[in-house]
Design a protein around this motif. Structure first.
Motif, PDB file in Angstrom:
ATOM      1  N   LEU A 207     -21.941  -7.553 -53.750  1.00 39.46           N
ATOM      2  CA  LEU A 207     -22.342  -8.029 -52.435  1.00 39.46           C
ATOM      3  C   LEU A 207     -23.378  -9.140 -52.516  1.00 39.46           C
ATOM      4  CD1 LEU A 207     -22.522  -4.712 -50.438  1.00 39.46           C
ATOM      5  CD2 LEU A 207     -20.836  -6.505 -50.246  1.00 39.46           C
ATOM      6  N   ASP A 208     -23.954  -9.349 -53.673  1.00 41.50           N
ATOM      7  CA  ASP A 208     -24.952 -10.404 -53.813  1.00 41.50           C
ATOM      8  C   ASP A 208     -24.342 -11.788 -53.641  1.00 41.50           C
ATOM      9  OD1 ASP A 208     -26.813  -8.472 -54.279  1.00 41.50           O
ATOM     10  OD2 ASP A 208     -26.646  -8.600 -56.462  1.00 41.50           O
ATOM     11  N   GLU A 209     -23.018 -11.924 -53.853  1.00 45.63           N
ATOM     12  CA  GLU A 209     -22.416 -13.240 -53.746  1.00 45.63           C
ATOM     13  C   GLU A 209     -22.218 -13.665 -52.304  1.00 45.63           C
ATOM     14  OE1 GLU A 209     -18.687 -12.862 -55.747  1.00 45.63           O
ATOM     15  OE2 GLU A 209     -17.710 -11.955 -54.033  1.00 45.63           O
ATOM     16  N   TYR A 210     -22.357 -12.771 -51.335  1.00 48.19           N
ATOM     17  CA  TYR A 210     -22.186 -13.104 -49.934  1.00 48.19           C
ATOM     18  C   TYR A 210     -23.519 -13.534 -49.340  1.00 48.19           C
ATOM     19  CZ  TYR A 210     -17.824 -10.578 -50.473  1.00 48.19           C
ATOM     20  OH  TYR A 210     -16.618 -10.156 -50.896  1.00 48.19           O
ATOM     21  N   GLU A 211     -23.494 -14.596 -48.593  1.00 50.25           N
ATOM     22  CA  GLU A 211     -24.699 -15.068 -47.932  1.00 50.25           C
ATOM     23  C   GLU A 211     -24.971 -14.248 -46.676  1.00 50.25           C
ATOM     24  OE1 GLU A 211     -26.869 -17.342 -48.977  1.00 50.25           O
ATOM     25  OE2 GLU A 211     -25.691 -17.484 -50.798  1.00 50.25           O
ATOM     26  N   SER A 212     -23.927 -13.973 -45.932  1.00 49.15           N
ATOM     27  CA  SER A 212     -24.068 -13.189 -44.719  1.00 49.15           C
ATOM     28  C   SER A 212     -23.255 -11.921 -44.877  1.00 49.15           C
ATOM     29  CB  SER A 212     -23.571 -13.987 -43.512  1.00 49.15           C
ATOM     30  OG  SER A 212     -22.203 -14.284 -43.690  1.00 49.15           O
ATOM     31  N   PRO A 213     -23.581 -10.887 -44.114  1.00 45.47           N
ATOM     32  CA  PRO A 213     -22.839  -9.649 -44.273  1.00 45.47           C
ATOM     33  C   PRO A 213     -21.377  -9.840 -43.881  1.00 45.47           C
ATOM     34  CG  PRO A 213     -24.346  -9.506 -42.407  1.00 45.47           C
ATOM     35  CD  PRO A 213     -24.627 -10.782 -43.120  1.00 45.47           C
ATOM     36  N   PRO A 214     -20.486  -9.142 -44.596  1.00 48.99           N
ATOM     37  CA  PRO A 214     -19.078  -9.269 -44.254  1.00 48.99           C
ATOM     38  C   PRO A 214     -18.834  -8.702 -42.859  1.00 48.99           C
ATOM     39  CG  PRO A 214     -19.402  -7.526 -45.861  1.00 48.99           C
ATOM     40  CD  PRO A 214     -20.718  -8.221 -45.680  1.00 48.99           C
ATOM     41  N   PRO A 215     -17.847  -9.236 -42.139  1.00 46.94           N
ATOM     42  CA  PRO A 215     -17.589  -8.716 -40.798  1.00 46.94           C
ATOM     43  C   PRO A 215     -17.184  -7.252 -40.865  1.00 46.94           C
ATOM     44  CG  PRO A 215     -15.838 -10.208 -41.505  1.00 46.94           C
ATOM     45  CD  PRO A 215     -16.910 -10.279 -42.525  1.00 46.94           C
TER      46      PRO A 215
ATOM     47  N   ALA B 117     -16.474   0.227 -49.120  1.00 40.72           N
ATOM     48  CA  ALA B 117     -15.054  -0.065 -49.288  1.00 40.72           C
ATOM     49  C   ALA B 117     -14.807  -1.561 -49.420  1.00 40.72           C
ATOM     50  CB  ALA B 117     -14.264   0.486 -48.113  1.00 40.72           C
ATOM     51  N   SER B 118     -15.570  -2.373 -48.701  1.00 41.88           N
ATOM     52  CA  SER B 118     -15.330  -3.814 -48.750  1.00 41.88           C
ATOM     53  C   SER B 118     -15.946  -4.466 -49.981  1.00 41.88           C
ATOM     54  CB  SER B 118     -15.856  -4.488 -47.489  1.00 41.88           C
ATOM     55  OG  SER B 118     -17.258  -4.407 -47.447  1.00 41.88           O
ATOM     56  N   SER B 119     -16.880  -3.808 -50.628  1.00 40.11           N
ATOM     57  CA  SER B 119     -17.513  -4.424 -51.790  1.00 40.11           C
ATOM     58  C   SER B 119     -16.644  -4.322 -53.032  1.00 40.11           C
ATOM     59  CB  SER B 119     -18.877  -3.795 -52.050  1.00 40.11           C
ATOM     60  OG  SER B 119     -18.717  -2.467 -52.506  1.00 40.11           O
ATOM     61  N   GLU B 120     -15.816  -3.290 -53.154  1.00 38.59           N
ATOM     62  CA  GLU B 120     -14.879  -3.068 -54.245  1.00 38.59           C
ATOM     63  C   GLU B 120     -15.564  -2.883 -55.599  1.00 38.59           C
ATOM     64  OE1 GLU B 120     -11.692  -2.843 -51.879  1.00 38.59           O
ATOM     65  OE2 GLU B 120     -11.623  -2.551 -54.014  1.00 38.59           O
ATOM     66  N   VAL B 121     -16.528  -3.691 -55.929  1.00 34.30           N
ATOM     67  CA  VAL B 121     -17.209  -3.598 -57.213  1.00 34.30           C
ATOM     68  C   VAL B 121     -18.692  -3.489 -56.922  1.00 34.30           C
ATOM     69  CG1 VAL B 121     -17.700  -4.770 -59.381  1.00 34.30           C
ATOM     70  CG2 VAL B 121     -15.450  -4.982 -58.339  1.00 34.30           C
TER      71      VAL B 121
ATOM     72  N   ASN C 179      -7.318 -10.349 -52.612  1.00 32.92           N
ATOM     73  CA  ASN C 179      -7.829 -11.674 -52.974  1.00 32.92           C
ATOM     74  C   ASN C 179      -9.255 -11.607 -53.493  1.00 32.92           C
ATOM     75  OD1 ASN C 179      -5.469 -13.013 -52.340  1.00 32.92           O
ATOM     76  ND2 ASN C 179      -6.061 -13.345 -50.208  1.00 32.92           N
ATOM     77  N   ARG C 180     -10.088 -10.791 -52.870  1.00 32.22           N
ATOM     78  CA  ARG C 180     -11.474 -10.653 -53.312  1.00 32.22           C
ATOM     79  C   ARG C 180     -11.531 -10.050 -54.717  1.00 32.22           C
ATOM     80  NH1 ARG C 180     -13.650  -8.901 -48.958  1.00 32.22           N
ATOM     81  NH2 ARG C 180     -13.141  -6.723 -49.222  1.00 32.22           N
ATOM     82  N   VAL C 181     -10.705  -9.037 -54.960  1.00 34.54           N
ATOM     83  CA  VAL C 181     -10.682  -8.407 -56.291  1.00 34.54           C
ATOM     84  C   VAL C 181     -10.171  -9.397 -57.330  1.00 34.54           C
ATOM     85  CG1 VAL C 181      -9.564  -6.611 -57.654  1.00 34.54           C
ATOM     86  CG2 VAL C 181     -10.493  -6.045 -55.427  1.00 34.54           C
ATOM     87  N   GLU C 182      -9.166 -10.188 -56.983  1.00 33.30           N
ATOM     88  CA  GLU C 182      -8.659 -11.186 -57.917  1.00 33.30           C
ATOM     89  C   GLU C 182      -9.707 -12.241 -58.243  1.00 33.30           C
ATOM     90  OE1 GLU C 182      -5.088 -12.693 -56.152  1.00 33.30           O
ATOM     91  OE2 GLU C 182      -3.865 -11.053 -56.953  1.00 33.30           O
TER      92      GLU C 182
ATOM     93  N   LEU D 155      -5.790  -7.094 -43.923  1.00 31.91           N
ATOM     94  CA  LEU D 155      -6.960  -6.466 -44.550  1.00 31.91           C
ATOM     95  C   LEU D 155      -6.703  -6.195 -46.023  1.00 31.91           C
ATOM     96  CD1 LEU D 155      -9.782  -5.198 -44.164  1.00 31.91           C
ATOM     97  CD2 LEU D 155      -8.625  -3.051 -43.637  1.00 31.91           C
ATOM     98  N   LEU D 156      -5.524  -5.700 -46.335  1.00 31.23           N
ATOM     99  CA  LEU D 156      -5.183  -5.445 -47.735  1.00 31.23           C
ATOM    100  C   LEU D 156      -5.118  -6.742 -48.532  1.00 31.23           C
ATOM    101  CD1 LEU D 156      -2.458  -2.670 -47.422  1.00 31.23           C
ATOM    102  CD2 LEU D 156      -4.754  -2.442 -48.347  1.00 31.23           C
ATOM    103  N   TYR D 157      -4.542  -7.799 -47.969  1.00 28.07           N
ATOM    104  CA  TYR D 157      -4.488  -9.082 -48.663  1.00 28.07           C
ATOM    105  C   TYR D 157      -5.894  -9.615 -48.929  1.00 28.07           C
ATOM    106  CZ  TYR D 157       0.569  -9.512 -48.043  1.00 28.07           C
ATOM    107  OH  TYR D 157       1.908  -9.323 -48.101  1.00 28.07           O
ATOM    108  N   ASP D 158      -6.768  -9.472 -47.966  1.00 27.06           N
ATOM    109  CA  ASP D 158      -8.148  -9.927 -48.151  1.00 27.06           C
ATOM    110  C   ASP D 158      -8.819  -9.180 -49.296  1.00 27.06           C
ATOM    111  OD1 ASP D 158      -7.889 -11.740 -46.098  1.00 27.06           O
ATOM    112  OD2 ASP D 158      -8.882 -10.461 -44.600  1.00 27.06           O
TER     113      ASP D 158
END
Length: 170
Positions: A61-69, A53-57, A96-99, A90-93
């Motif tokens: 996830l390769d762009e993250y250095e550490s796992p998302p909280p 759910a947090s990856s959206e696409v 923003n990530r999708v944008e 959470l929705l705003y986050d």
């Protein structure tokens, strides 16, 4: 209830390979059976759902250095006691990530299109140069060399036998 990798993959609608990579990358707690295959309990499945759910696409996830909280459980529907401000945050986050991902993809598309157009312009410029050369060669008057006529090039004179017959009436 414990599930194997392919069962979890089918349940989440993902590839088994992706699930195995996420387990190793984000250190999701799960056990292995006697054959060395991952076995997932309900907690591990919830964590995988959260990651999905947090990856959206897929593959982002390769762009993250550490796992998302990861907050257990992070689904908005599953936590009715959570304040509305946290849900909105959470929705705003996510938005923003999708944008950010959309902007990145748009930049990549524009760069690709610019490179393609530049290549087309270079090809057209080259073709125009070739056509100019052809036009110049056609505009220059061609000088004919005078060659003496060959014997076979002269017209053959036909004999007029019918004329004498008409005059003398023979």
């Amino acid at each position: 209830m414990e599930l194997k990798t392919h069962e979890v993959a089918k349940e989440l609608g993902m590839a088994p390979r992706t699930i195995r990579k996420w387990v190793q990358k984000y250190k999701i707690p799960c056990s292995k059976n006697d054959y060395g295959h991952y076995v997932y309990d309900q907690k591990a499945i919830l964590l995988l759902e959260t990651l999905k759910a947090s990856s959206e696409v897929a593959g982002s996830l390769d762009e993250y250095e550490s796992p998302p909280p990861i907050k257990e459980p992070t689904s908005i529907i599953q936590q009715p006691n959570e304040p509305k401000e946290q849900k909105m945050e959470l929705l705003y986050d996510r938005i923003n990530r999708v944008e950010r991902l959309l902007d990145q993809k748009a930049d990549e598309v524009v760069s690709y299109q610019l490179l393609q157009q530049r290549k087309e312009i270079e090809d057209l410029t080259k073709r125009v140069g070739e056509l100019e050369e052809i036009i110049l060669t056609l505009q220059t008057p061609s000088v004919k060399k005078y060659e003496p006529p060959l014997i076979f090039d002269q017209p053959v004179k036909t004999k007029r036998r019918g004329m004498f017959r008409s005059i003398f009436g023979l």
